[in-house]
Design a protein around this motif. Sequence first.
Motif, PDB file in Angstrom:
ATOM      1  N   PRO A 107      17.221 -48.172 -43.889  1.00 56.16           N
ATOM      2  CA  PRO A 107      18.167 -47.857 -44.959  1.00 56.16           C
ATOM      3  C   PRO A 107      17.667 -48.235 -46.348  1.00 56.16           C
ATOM      4  O   PRO A 107      17.941 -47.521 -47.318  1.00 56.16           O
ATOM      5  CB  PRO A 107      19.425 -48.636 -44.585  1.00 56.16           C
ATOM      6  N   ALA A 108      16.934 -49.331 -46.472  1.00 56.94           N
ATOM      7  CA  ALA A 108      16.464 -49.767 -47.789  1.00 56.94           C
ATOM      8  C   ALA A 108      15.543 -48.717 -48.428  1.00 56.94           C
ATOM      9  O   ALA A 108      15.501 -48.587 -49.649  1.00 56.94           O
ATOM     10  CB  ALA A 108      15.746 -51.096 -47.681  1.00 56.94           C
ATOM     11  N   CYS A 139      20.037 -37.053 -39.753  1.00 54.66           N
ATOM     12  CA  CYS A 139      19.788 -37.720 -41.035  1.00 54.66           C
ATOM     13  C   CYS A 139      20.374 -39.134 -41.013  1.00 54.66           C
ATOM     14  O   CYS A 139      19.771 -40.074 -41.515  1.00 54.66           O
ATOM     15  CB  CYS A 139      20.376 -36.920 -42.194  1.00 54.66           C
ATOM     16  N   LYS A 140      21.536 -39.283 -40.419  1.00 56.52           N
ATOM     17  CA  LYS A 140      22.150 -40.606 -40.303  1.00 56.52           C
ATOM     18  C   LYS A 140      21.258 -41.538 -39.497  1.00 56.52           C
ATOM     19  O   LYS A 140      21.034 -42.686 -39.884  1.00 56.52           O
ATOM     20  CB  LYS A 140      23.525 -40.496 -39.648  1.00 56.52           C
ATOM     21  N   ASP A 171      28.676 -36.783 -41.174  1.00 55.08           N
ATOM     22  CA  ASP A 171      28.613 -38.111 -40.587  1.00 55.08           C
ATOM     23  C   ASP A 171      28.523 -39.153 -41.687  1.00 55.08           C
ATOM     24  O   ASP A 171      28.128 -38.840 -42.809  1.00 55.08           O
ATOM     25  CB  ASP A 171      27.390 -38.227 -39.677  1.00 55.08           C
ATOM     26  N   THR A 172      28.885 -40.394 -41.358  1.00 55.20           N
ATOM     27  CA  THR A 172      28.806 -41.479 -42.330  1.00 55.20           C
ATOM     28  C   THR A 172      28.206 -42.724 -41.684  1.00 55.20           C
ATOM     29  O   THR A 172      28.210 -42.863 -40.468  1.00 55.20           O
ATOM     30  CB  THR A 172      30.194 -41.846 -42.893  1.00 55.20           C
ATOM     31  N   ALA A 173      27.706 -43.617 -42.541  1.00 58.27           N
ATOM     32  CA  ALA A 173      27.210 -44.917 -42.107  1.00 58.27           C
ATOM     33  C   ALA A 173      27.494 -45.916 -43.211  1.00 58.27           C
ATOM     34  O   ALA A 173      27.478 -45.560 -44.392  1.00 58.27           O
ATOM     35  CB  ALA A 173      25.715 -44.860 -41.809  1.00 58.27           C
ATOM     36  N   TYR A 184      27.904 -44.326 -46.842  1.00 63.95           N
ATOM     37  CA  TYR A 184      26.997 -43.243 -47.217  1.00 63.95           C
ATOM     38  C   TYR A 184      27.301 -42.031 -46.348  1.00 63.95           C
ATOM     39  O   TYR A 184      27.561 -42.158 -45.153  1.00 63.95           O
ATOM     40  CB  TYR A 184      25.534 -43.669 -47.032  1.00 63.95           C
ATOM     41  N   GLY A 185      27.253 -40.847 -46.955  1.00 66.48           N
ATOM     42  CA  GLY A 185      27.516 -39.608 -46.239  1.00 66.48           C
ATOM     43  C   GLY A 185      26.234 -38.870 -45.903  1.00 66.48           C
ATOM     44  O   GLY A 185      25.246 -38.955 -46.639  1.00 66.48           O
TER      45      GLY A 185
END
Length: 91
Positions: A85-86, A77-78, A61-63, A70-71
């Motif tokens: 995120p920070a 985890c995503k 997955d990515t975001a 980011y992978g």
Amino acid sequence: MKKHLFLTFLTSVSLCACAQEAPKVKHKKTVTLSEQELKNIKVVNAEDPVCHMKTAEFLKDTAVYQHKTYGFCSASCKEEFKKRPAKYVRQ
């Protein structure tokens, strides 16, 4: 006689209620990338920022955060990354 009329009426109402069409549910369309498409995505991290698993081998997955992709090894985890995120992005 009244019992027969009542039972006939009750049966008719029941049959009509059962004959109604079930409500249609609108499902959200989800875009799922194939394994091959995921391998072609360039991510900025070599390991999952949440669990530290190598993303090159297990990218699921990515975001996007601050214009960077980011992978992640999994959707969980995503989702954890998206909450804060920070915390996970190394400056």
